[in-house]
Scaffold this motif. Sequence first.
Motif, PDB file in Angstrom:
ATOM      1  N   ALA A 179       0.841  -1.199   0.000  1.00  0.00           N
ATOM      2  CA  ALA A 179       0.000   0.000   0.000  1.00  0.00           C
ATOM      3  C   ALA A 179       0.873   1.245   0.000  1.00  0.00           C
ATOM      4  O   ALA A 179       1.989   1.243   0.532  1.00  0.00           O
ATOM      5  CB  ALA A 179      -0.919   0.001   1.218  1.00  0.00           C
ATOM      6  N   GLY A 180       0.341   2.324  -0.588  1.00  0.00           N
ATOM      7  CA  GLY A 180       1.093   3.561  -0.686  1.00  0.00           C
ATOM      8  C   GLY A 180       0.342   4.748  -0.106  1.00  0.00           C
ATOM      9  O   GLY A 180      -0.638   4.598   0.630  1.00  0.00           O
ATOM     10  N   PHE A 181       0.802   5.930  -0.477  1.00  0.00           N
ATOM     11  CA  PHE A 181       0.216   7.167   0.027  1.00  0.00           C
ATOM     12  C   PHE A 181       0.380   8.234  -1.046  1.00  0.00           C
ATOM     13  O   PHE A 181       1.481   8.447  -1.548  1.00  0.00           O
ATOM     14  CB  PHE A 181       0.948   7.602   1.311  1.00  0.00           C
ATOM     15  CG  PHE A 181       0.205   8.605   2.156  1.00  0.00           C
ATOM     16  CD1 PHE A 181      -0.319   8.247   3.382  1.00  0.00           C
ATOM     17  CD2 PHE A 181       0.035   9.904   1.716  1.00  0.00           C
ATOM     18  CE1 PHE A 181      -1.004   9.176   4.176  1.00  0.00           C
ATOM     19  CE2 PHE A 181      -0.638  10.844   2.487  1.00  0.00           C
ATOM     20  CZ  PHE A 181      -1.166  10.480   3.719  1.00  0.00           C
ATOM     21  N   ASP A 182      -0.693   8.895  -1.421  1.00  0.00           N
ATOM     22  CA  ASP A 182      -0.762  10.028  -2.364  1.00  0.00           C
ATOM     23  C   ASP A 182      -1.844   9.820  -3.417  1.00  0.00           C
ATOM     24  O   ASP A 182      -2.567  10.730  -3.755  1.00  0.00           O
ATOM     25  CB  ASP A 182       0.560  10.325  -3.098  1.00  0.00           C
ATOM     26  CG  ASP A 182       1.610  10.955  -2.213  1.00  0.00           C
ATOM     27  OD1 ASP A 182       1.230  11.637  -1.240  1.00  0.00           O
ATOM     28  OD2 ASP A 182       2.816  10.746  -2.475  1.00  0.00           O
ATOM     29  N   ASP A 183      -1.903   8.606  -3.990  1.00  0.00           N
ATOM     30  CA  ASP A 183      -2.766   8.295  -5.133  1.00  0.00           C
ATOM     31  C   ASP A 183      -2.358   9.086  -6.361  1.00  0.00           C
ATOM     32  O   ASP A 183      -3.144   9.818  -6.963  1.00  0.00           O
ATOM     33  CB  ASP A 183      -4.251   8.513  -4.828  1.00  0.00           C
ATOM     34  CG  ASP A 183      -5.153   7.830  -5.862  1.00  0.00           C
ATOM     35  OD1 ASP A 183      -4.698   6.834  -6.451  1.00  0.00           O
ATOM     36  OD2 ASP A 183      -6.290   8.295  -6.080  1.00  0.00           O
ATOM     37  N   ILE A 184      -1.092   8.936  -6.763  1.00  0.00           N
ATOM     38  CA  ILE A 184      -0.623   9.511  -8.019  1.00  0.00           C
ATOM     39  C   ILE A 184      -1.256   8.750  -9.177  1.00  0.00           C
ATOM     40  O   ILE A 184      -1.777   7.644  -9.001  1.00  0.00           O
ATOM     41  CB  ILE A 184       0.916   9.486  -8.115  1.00  0.00           C
ATOM     42  CG1 ILE A 184       1.440   8.039  -8.081  1.00  0.00           C
ATOM     43  CG2 ILE A 184       1.531  10.315  -6.982  1.00  0.00           C
ATOM     44  CD1 ILE A 184       2.950   7.924  -8.270  1.00  0.00           C
ATOM     45  N   SER A 185      -1.207   9.308 -10.366  1.00  0.00           N
ATOM     46  CA  SER A 185      -1.875   8.687 -11.517  1.00  0.00           C
ATOM     47  C   SER A 185      -1.317   7.300 -11.816  1.00  0.00           C
ATOM     48  O   SER A 185      -2.046   6.407 -12.264  1.00  0.00           O
ATOM     49  CB  SER A 185      -1.744   9.587 -12.750  1.00  0.00           C
ATOM     50  OG  SER A 185      -0.377   9.845 -13.045  1.00  0.00           O
TER      51      SER A 185
END
Length: 333
Positions: A269-275
Amino acid sequence: MPTVKDVAEQAGVSVGTVSRVLAGEAAVKPALREKVTGAIAALGYRPNVTARALRTSRTDVIGLIVPDITNPFFAQMAASIESAAMERKHTVMLASSHNDPEAERHHISAFLDRSVCGIIVAASSQGAHRSADLPVPIISLDRRFAGFPLVSTNHAQAASLMADHLYGLGHRRIAYIAGPPDTEAGRLRQEGFVDRLRQLGEAGEAVELTISRGKFDYESGEMIARELLSLAPGKRVTAIAAASDQQAIGALRAASDLKIDVPRELSLAGFDDISLAKLVVPRLTTVRQPVEKLAMRAVALLFGGSFVAKDEMIDGSLIVRGSTGPRGAIETG
């Protein structure tokens, strides 16, 4: 090239009336305003921005400083700031500090020399306190620029959503790839994630948490993930949460190279929701920063009539995609 005088003659009004229309004064009668705007359109008149700046000591330009324009999140932020500025008929002058505080100071000085009407800064680091005694308002965005009000995602709240998600999927051996300690965003994300896992562990089954620190980039994520995933299947973590999507995508590449199935064997899982989060395979579960809302609020504060404002935090949201799933084969392998 048509002049103000040409516009006045075309509209049959005085030069002063044209100037008041161009300045946006509300006192001009609607009929006269319509004549002037019609003449401007017919002649293709363009105001002399430099001359106007000399008269008013400011332009309709907002200065924007980001730490790294090659970072997809800050590119998205810049685009959102530009859209918000255009709604107010302002333009944006963009500069990248390359995470260098000295470059930040240089850009601010250059913006002031060009009579910008306000400056938005996503700071390279928390840094030392800066004097707020400047002729234009300055707003911190996402990363605190010390001494000035901040508009930001509620990083701790947003990171806690990811902790809830991974814990709810049954993961009890979890790794967190943190960001640089000199950014408030990185610190708050780590605190939010760690504190929430601690709360969940106290109320239920405890979590074995590993924390590694890197930069907000692909290389850090990949390098750290390779180390985390080098243990035997029954001993390594079953989930990795990262402080940025770039780190998480780097970790996804490491898992792919090591033939570790995501999400059957490892949740990421990550953080930001870049394209790019929607384009990798599997698509990345992440925390979405409300970039458009942040941009609109930061621009609005520049026109709020006061150089001093309170910090404003906007909640993030969890976007669940295919990179996370229930605790799987690694745990029992």
